[in-house]
Design a protein around this motif. Structure first.
Motif, PDB file in Angstrom:
ATOM      1  N   GLN A 166     -33.546   5.220 -19.350  1.00 47.55           N
ATOM      2  CA  GLN A 166     -33.745   6.655 -19.534  1.00 47.55           C
ATOM      3  C   GLN A 166     -33.140   7.434 -18.377  1.00 47.55           C
ATOM      4  O   GLN A 166     -32.454   8.457 -18.574  1.00 47.55           O
ATOM      5  N   GLN A 167     -33.354   6.949 -17.152  1.00 43.45           N
ATOM      6  CA  GLN A 167     -32.832   7.655 -15.992  1.00 43.45           C
ATOM      7  C   GLN A 167     -31.308   7.542 -15.905  1.00 43.45           C
ATOM      8  O   GLN A 167     -30.630   8.502 -15.533  1.00 43.45           O
ATOM      9  N   LEU A 168     -30.770   6.377 -16.246  1.00 44.84           N
ATOM     10  CA  LEU A 168     -29.321   6.227 -16.259  1.00 44.84           C
ATOM     11  C   LEU A 168     -28.679   7.154 -17.285  1.00 44.84           C
ATOM     12  O   LEU A 168     -27.661   7.785 -17.024  1.00 44.84           O
ATOM     13  N   ALA A 169     -29.281   7.214 -18.467  1.00 42.96           N
ATOM     14  CA  ALA A 169     -28.740   8.088 -19.508  1.00 42.96           C
ATOM     15  C   ALA A 169     -28.784   9.549 -19.059  1.00 42.96           C
ATOM     16  O   ALA A 169     -27.827  10.303 -19.252  1.00 42.96           O
ATOM     17  N   ALA A 170     -29.892   9.942 -18.431  1.00 39.84           N
ATOM     18  CA  ALA A 170     -30.022  11.325 -17.961  1.00 39.84           C
ATOM     19  C   ALA A 170     -29.012  11.631 -16.865  1.00 39.84           C
ATOM     20  O   ALA A 170     -28.536  12.766 -16.735  1.00 39.84           O
ATOM     21  N   ALA A 171     -28.675  10.626 -16.066  1.00 42.28           N
ATOM     22  CA  ALA A 171     -27.730  10.825 -14.978  1.00 42.28           C
ATOM     23  C   ALA A 171     -26.284  10.805 -15.443  1.00 42.28           C
ATOM     24  O   ALA A 171     -25.394  11.163 -14.678  1.00 42.28           O
ATOM     25  N   GLY A 172     -26.038  10.362 -16.671  1.00 42.20           N
ATOM     26  CA  GLY A 172     -24.687  10.413 -17.202  1.00 42.20           C
ATOM     27  C   GLY A 172     -23.957   9.093 -17.264  1.00 42.20           C
ATOM     28  O   GLY A 172     -22.733   9.052 -17.200  1.00 42.20           O
ATOM     29  N   VAL A 173     -24.695   7.996 -17.430  1.00 46.74           N
ATOM     30  CA  VAL A 173     -24.028   6.692 -17.499  1.00 46.74           C
ATOM     31  C   VAL A 173     -23.066   6.597 -18.677  1.00 46.74           C
ATOM     32  O   VAL A 173     -22.119   5.817 -18.650  1.00 46.74           O
ATOM     33  N   GLY A 174     -23.269   7.439 -19.677  1.00 46.38           N
ATOM     34  CA  GLY A 174     -22.344   7.448 -20.799  1.00 46.38           C
ATOM     35  C   GLY A 174     -20.923   7.788 -20.381  1.00 46.38           C
ATOM     36  O   GLY A 174     -19.962   7.397 -21.057  1.00 46.38           O
ATOM     37  N   GLY A 175     -20.766   8.478 -19.260  1.00 46.90           N
ATOM     38  CA  GLY A 175     -19.443   8.835 -18.768  1.00 46.90           C
ATOM     39  C   GLY A 175     -18.911   7.897 -17.712  1.00 46.90           C
ATOM     40  O   GLY A 175     -17.825   8.117 -17.172  1.00 46.90           O
ATOM     41  N   ALA A 176     -19.668   6.851 -17.380  1.00 45.75           N
ATOM     42  CA  ALA A 176     -19.242   5.872 -16.384  1.00 45.75           C
ATOM     43  C   ALA A 176     -18.807   4.595 -17.089  1.00 45.75           C
ATOM     44  O   ALA A 176     -19.135   4.367 -18.255  1.00 45.75           O
ATOM     45  N   HIS A 177     -18.070   3.765 -16.361  1.00 48.14           N
ATOM     46  CA  HIS A 177     -17.695   2.474 -16.941  1.00 48.14           C
ATOM     47  C   HIS A 177     -18.920   1.605 -17.162  1.00 48.14           C
ATOM     48  O   HIS A 177     -19.011   0.880 -18.148  1.00 48.14           O
ATOM     49  N   GLY A 178     -19.883   1.673 -16.244  1.00 48.91           N
ATOM     50  CA  GLY A 178     -21.067   0.838 -16.368  1.00 48.91           C
ATOM     51  C   GLY A 178     -22.026   1.080 -15.233  1.00 48.91           C
ATOM     52  O   GLY A 178     -22.044   2.161 -14.645  1.00 48.91           O
ATOM     53  N   PHE A 179     -22.841   0.073 -14.892  1.00 50.19           N
ATOM     54  CA  PHE A 179     -23.819   0.242 -13.835  1.00 50.19           C
ATOM     55  C   PHE A 179     -23.892  -1.016 -12.971  1.00 50.19           C
ATOM     56  O   PHE A 179     -23.440  -2.089 -13.368  1.00 50.19           O
ATOM     57  N   ALA A 180     -24.431  -0.837 -11.772  1.00 48.66           N
ATOM     58  CA  ALA A 180     -24.526  -1.915 -10.796  1.00 48.66           C
ATOM     59  C   ALA A 180     -25.990  -2.210 -10.497  1.00 48.66           C
ATOM     60  O   ALA A 180     -26.809  -1.299 -10.413  1.00 48.66           O
ATOM     61  N   LEU A 181     -26.302  -3.487 -10.295  1.00 48.75           N
ATOM     62  CA  LEU A 181     -27.674  -3.927 -10.060  1.00 48.75           C
ATOM     63  C   LEU A 181     -27.780  -4.717  -8.761  1.00 48.75           C
ATOM     64  O   LEU A 181     -26.816  -5.348  -8.329  1.00 48.75           O
ATOM     65  N   ASN A 182     -28.979  -4.675  -8.175  1.00 46.19           N
ATOM     66  CA  ASN A 182     -29.333  -5.561  -7.065  1.00 46.19           C
ATOM     67  C   ASN A 182     -28.582  -5.228  -5.775  1.00 46.19           C
ATOM     68  O   ASN A 182     -28.525  -6.057  -4.869  1.00 46.19           O
ATOM     69  N   VAL A 183     -28.019  -4.034  -5.679  1.00 47.08           N
ATOM     70  CA  VAL A 183     -27.258  -3.698  -4.480  1.00 47.08           C
ATOM     71  C   VAL A 183     -28.181  -3.702  -3.265  1.00 47.08           C
ATOM     72  O   VAL A 183     -29.220  -3.041  -3.259  1.00 47.08           O
ATOM     73  N   SER A 184     -27.799  -4.477  -2.255  1.00 43.29           N
ATOM     74  CA  SER A 184     -28.578  -4.633  -1.025  1.00 43.29           C
ATOM     75  C   SER A 184     -29.935  -5.284  -1.271  1.00 43.29           C
ATOM     76  O   SER A 184     -30.824  -5.175  -0.427  1.00 43.29           O
ATOM     77  N   ASN A 185     -30.088  -5.991  -2.390  1.00 45.77           N
ATOM     78  CA  ASN A 185     -31.354  -6.670  -2.650  1.00 45.77           C
ATOM     79  C   ASN A 185     -31.111  -8.157  -2.860  1.00 45.77           C
ATOM     80  O   ASN A 185     -30.011  -8.657  -2.604  1.00 45.77           O
ATOM     81  N   TYR A 186     -32.116  -8.869  -3.374  1.00 41.30           N
ATOM     82  CA  TYR A 186     -32.128 -10.323  -3.266  1.00 41.30           C
ATOM     83  C   TYR A 186     -32.445 -11.061  -4.566  1.00 41.30           C
ATOM     84  O   TYR A 186     -32.510 -12.292  -4.571  1.00 41.30           O
TER      85      TYR A 186
END
Length: 284
Positions: A166-186
Motif C-alpha cells: 500500500q505504501q509503495l503504491a502510494a509513493a509511486g512504485v508504478g512509475g519505478a522499475h521495481g523495489f529494493a529490500l533488506n538494504v543495510s539489514n540482515y
C-alpha cells in the motif's frame, strides 16, 4: 542507511524510497541495462579498499581486500558528494569506460532517517531535493546504471507485505522499475525473496507487480533481530543477476558502521570498521 518511519518517499513527483530504477535515456536501454555490460562495477574508491591501501601490513588486510574491497558494491551519493551531477557523472562514466554496470544509491531525501537518527540529514526542502535528484539523474545521463532510490531498510521483519504494498503504491512504485529490500539489514535471501513475492501478491490489487532486488551484503548468517551493528553477521552472496530476485546486490558495504551502536559503539554511520569487516567475512 537506517530504518525510518518512512516506508517510501517521493522521487521528484512520485518514485519511491527503496525503489530500484534502471536509468536509461533511450528506448534501446529499456529492456535490461545488465545486458549492455560485462558485469557489475567495483568502486575503485570504496571504504574497504581505502583502508586496505592505507594499512597493507595489517594482518586483516588481505582477507578484507579479497572478500570485501574487490566485490562489486554500491556507491552512496548524498549531500557529502559535492557537485552531484559531476560526481554521479564521473562515477557512471568510469564504469561505462570499463564496460561495467555501476550500482548507485541516491540518499538525500529531506528528513532522512528521521526515526533512528544515525543517518539523519538530507536536502533541506522538497525543492532542494528535486533540484538535487534531477542533477543526479542528469549526471548519469544515458549510461546504463542500477540506481537504488532513498532506501531505508524495508525488510522481511518490519512491515507486513500488504501494508508495504500500500505504501509503495502510494509513493509511486508504478512509475519505478521495481523495489529494493533488506538494504543495510540482515535477513536471508530466502526470507527476503519470500517477502518480495508477498509484496508483489499484494501489489496485484493495484494492477501490477514489480521486479525487486535484495541487499545480500551482510545477510550470510541471517538476522538476529537487531538492525544496528549486530554481532555475528556474515557477508552474503556477491552481486549477481537472479538468485530468487531480479538481482542480488551488495548495497551496503560490509564493515561500514550503522551508527553509534552494537559492535560499532563509538563510530558514526558509514565509518569503516576493519575488525567488524574482518569478523563479518568469517561470521563471528
Amino acid at each position: 542507511m537506517r530504518r525510518s518511519v518512512r516506508a517510501a518517499s517521493a522521487l521528484l513527483t512520485g518514485v519511491l524510497a527503496g525503489a530500484l530504477a534502471l536509468l536509461h535515456a533511450a528506448p534501446a536501454y529499456a529492456a535490461d541495462p545488465t545486458t549492455m555490460t560485462s558485469g557489475f562495477y567495483t568502486d575503485p574508491d570504496n571504504s574497504a579498499l581505502r583502508w586496505t591501501a592505507a594499512n597493507p601490513g595489517d594482518g586483516r588486510a588481505s582477507a578484507i581486500r579479497t572478500s570485501i574491497a574487490d566485490i562489486p558494491a554500491a556507491r552512496w551519493f548524498g549531500n557529502w558528494s559535492g557537485d552531484i551531477a559531476a560526481a554521479a557523472g564521473s562515477y557512471a562514466g568510469r564504469a561505462d569506460s570499463a564496460d561495467k554496470l555501476p550500482i548507485l544509491v541516491a540518499y538525500n531525501i529531506p528528513d532522512r532517517d528521521i526515526c533512528a537518527g544515525h543517518s539523519g540529514g538530507g536536502a533541506g526542502s522538497r525543492a532542494a531535493y528535486e533540484s538535487w535528484i534531477a542533477a543526479f539523474a542528469g549526471g548519469i545521463g544515458s549510461r546504463p546504471a542500477v540506481v537504488i532510490l532513498e532506501p531505508d531498510a524495508g525488510n522481511a521483519g518490519w512491515i507486513g507485505a500488504p501494508a508495504m504494498a500500500q505504501q509503495l503504491a502510494a509513493a509511486g512504485v508504478g512509475g519505478a522499475h521495481g523495489f529494493a529490500l533488506n538494504v543495510s539489514n540482515y535477513f536471508t535471501t530466502d526470507q527476503s525473496t519470500s517477502y518480495g513475492n508477498a509484496v508483489n501478491s499484494a501489489l496485484r490489487s493495484y494492477g501490477y507487480t514489480k521486479p525487486f532486488v535484495v541487499d545480500t551484503s551482510r545477510n550470510g548468517n541471517g538476522s538476529n533481530g537487531q538492525w544496528c551493528n549486530p554481532a555475528g553477521r556474515r557477508t552474503g552472496t556477491p552481486s549477481r543477476r537472479g538468485g530468487g530476485a531480479e538481482m542480488l546486490l551488495w548495497i551496503k558495504v560490509p564493515g561500514e558502521s550503522d551508527g553509534n551502536c552494537g559492535v560499532g559503539a563509538g563510530s558514526s554511520a558509514g565509518q569503516f570498521l576493519p575488525e567488524v569487516a574482518y569478523k563479518m567475512i568469517y561470521g563471528y
